[in-house]
Scaffold this active site. Structure first.
Site, PDB file in Angstrom:
ATOM      1  N   HIS A 146     -41.651  22.318  16.913  1.00  0.00           N
ATOM      2  CA  HIS A 146     -40.453  23.142  16.790  1.00  0.00           C
ATOM      3  C   HIS A 146     -40.547  24.453  17.559  1.00  0.00           C
ATOM      4  CE1 HIS A 146     -39.991  20.282  13.602  1.00  0.00           C
ATOM      5  NE2 HIS A 146     -41.030  20.769  12.980  1.00  0.00           N
TER       6      HIS A 146
ATOM      7  N   ASP B 198     -44.207  21.280  28.263  1.00  0.00           N
ATOM      8  CA  ASP B 198     -44.554  21.325  29.678  1.00  0.00           C
ATOM      9  C   ASP B 198     -45.774  20.462  29.982  1.00  0.00           C
ATOM     10  OD1 ASP B 198     -42.424  22.999  30.174  1.00  0.00           O
ATOM     11  OD2 ASP B 198     -43.638  24.829  30.264  1.00  0.00           O
TER      12      ASP B 198
ATOM     13  N   HIS C  18     -43.954  11.587  13.207  1.00  0.00           N
ATOM     14  CA  HIS C  18     -43.931  12.525  12.076  1.00  0.00           C
ATOM     15  C   HIS C  18     -44.020  11.733  10.780  1.00  0.00           C
ATOM     16  CE1 HIS C  18     -42.842  16.038  14.458  1.00  0.00           C
ATOM     17  NE2 HIS C  18     -42.037  15.227  15.131  1.00  0.00           N
ATOM     18  N   LEU C  19     -44.781  12.228   9.845  1.00  0.00           N
ATOM     19  CA  LEU C  19     -44.896  11.590   8.537  1.00  0.00           C
ATOM     20  C   LEU C  19     -43.586  11.678   7.768  1.00  0.00           C
ATOM     21  CD1 LEU C  19     -48.389  13.076   7.808  1.00  0.00           C
ATOM     22  CD2 LEU C  19     -47.907  10.629   7.926  1.00  0.00           C
ATOM     23  N   SER C  20     -42.996  12.860   7.760  1.00  0.00           N
ATOM     24  CA  SER C  20     -41.712  13.053   7.081  1.00  0.00           C
ATOM     25  C   SER C  20     -40.590  12.931   8.110  1.00  0.00           C
ATOM     26  CB  SER C  20     -41.672  14.432   6.411  1.00  0.00           C
ATOM     27  OG  SER C  20     -41.652  15.452   7.387  1.00  0.00           O
TER      28      SER C  20
ATOM     29  N   TYR D 154     -45.976  14.691   2.297  1.00  0.00           N
ATOM     30  CA  TYR D 154     -46.836  14.043   3.287  1.00  0.00           C
ATOM     31  C   TYR D 154     -47.675  12.904   2.726  1.00  0.00           C
ATOM     32  CZ  TYR D 154     -45.507  18.201   5.852  1.00  0.00           C
ATOM     33  OH  TYR D 154     -44.784  19.178   6.473  1.00  0.00           O
TER      34      TYR D 154
ATOM     35  N   ASN E 221     -48.426  13.799  16.913  1.00  0.00           N
ATOM     36  CA  ASN E 221     -47.756  14.448  15.797  1.00  0.00           C
ATOM     37  C   ASN E 221     -47.990  15.937  16.013  1.00  0.00           C
ATOM     38  OD1 ASN E 221     -46.920  15.636  13.442  1.00  0.00           O
ATOM     39  ND2 ASN E 221     -47.746  14.036  12.112  1.00  0.00           N
TER      40      ASN E 221
ATOM     41  N   ARG F  97     -36.538  22.700  11.413  1.00  0.00           N
ATOM     42  CA  ARG F  97     -37.305  21.503  11.777  1.00  0.00           C
ATOM     43  C   ARG F  97     -36.453  20.469  12.514  1.00  0.00           C
ATOM     44  NH1 ARG F  97     -42.241  21.805   9.060  1.00  0.00           N
ATOM     45  NH2 ARG F  97     -42.176  23.039   7.162  1.00  0.00           N
TER      46      ARG F  97
END
Length: 146
Positions: free
Chosen positions: A81, A88, A101-103, A24, A75, A112
């Site tokens: 997941h 919803d 997402h950072l990664s 991260y 994020n 993931r």
């Protein structure tokens, strides 16, 4: 002044800079917020930047964004997941939603590889580290201008 862009951050992102920096990075969430605010300088658009480790609080903020935001960057962290409830809530929005997402989840553990949040997102930015948030802000500004 126009409505702000909401940036919501899920669980454990308060630990950025110290939690798994090899994945991260070393930037803190405060560093990322500062970069996003700098990116908005001169645009007339403000930012509401929040983090929670609690799914219900994130959902409450998504509900708030329905009336108060021009767009939402999220994020969801691990909740992406697992959380149909986040999906919803996001599906009730009529504003653009960008998942960030950072990664790159697709290069990580198989669990993931699926994100419920993606089903409600206009676009997904992943794998660029903290710059991904700036890219998400830039994408929102372009969408709002179009």
């Amino acid at each position: 002044m126009s409505k702000p862009i909401y940036v919501l951050n899920g669980p454990n992102l308060n630990l950025l800079g110290v939690r798994e920096p090899e994945i991260y990075g070393y930037d803190t969430l405060a560093d990322i917020e500062s970069r996003c605010r700098t990116r908005l300088t001169g645009t007339g658009t403000d930012l509401v930047f929040r983090q929670s480790n609690h799914e219900g609080e994130l959902i409450d903020w998504i509900h708030e964004a329905r009336e108060s935001a021009c767009a939402l960057i999220i994020n969801p962290a691990g909740y992406g997941h697992t959380s149909v409830a986040l999906l919803d809530a996001l599906k009730a929005l009529s504003i653009p939603v960008i998942e960030c997402h950072l990664s790159n989840p697709q290069t990580r553990e198989p669990f993931r590889h699926h994100s419920y949040v993606s089903l409600a997102a206009k676009g997904i930015i992943a794998g660029f580290g903290p710059i991904g948030y700036e890219l998400a802000v830039q994408a929102v500004l372009a969408m709002l201008k179009a």
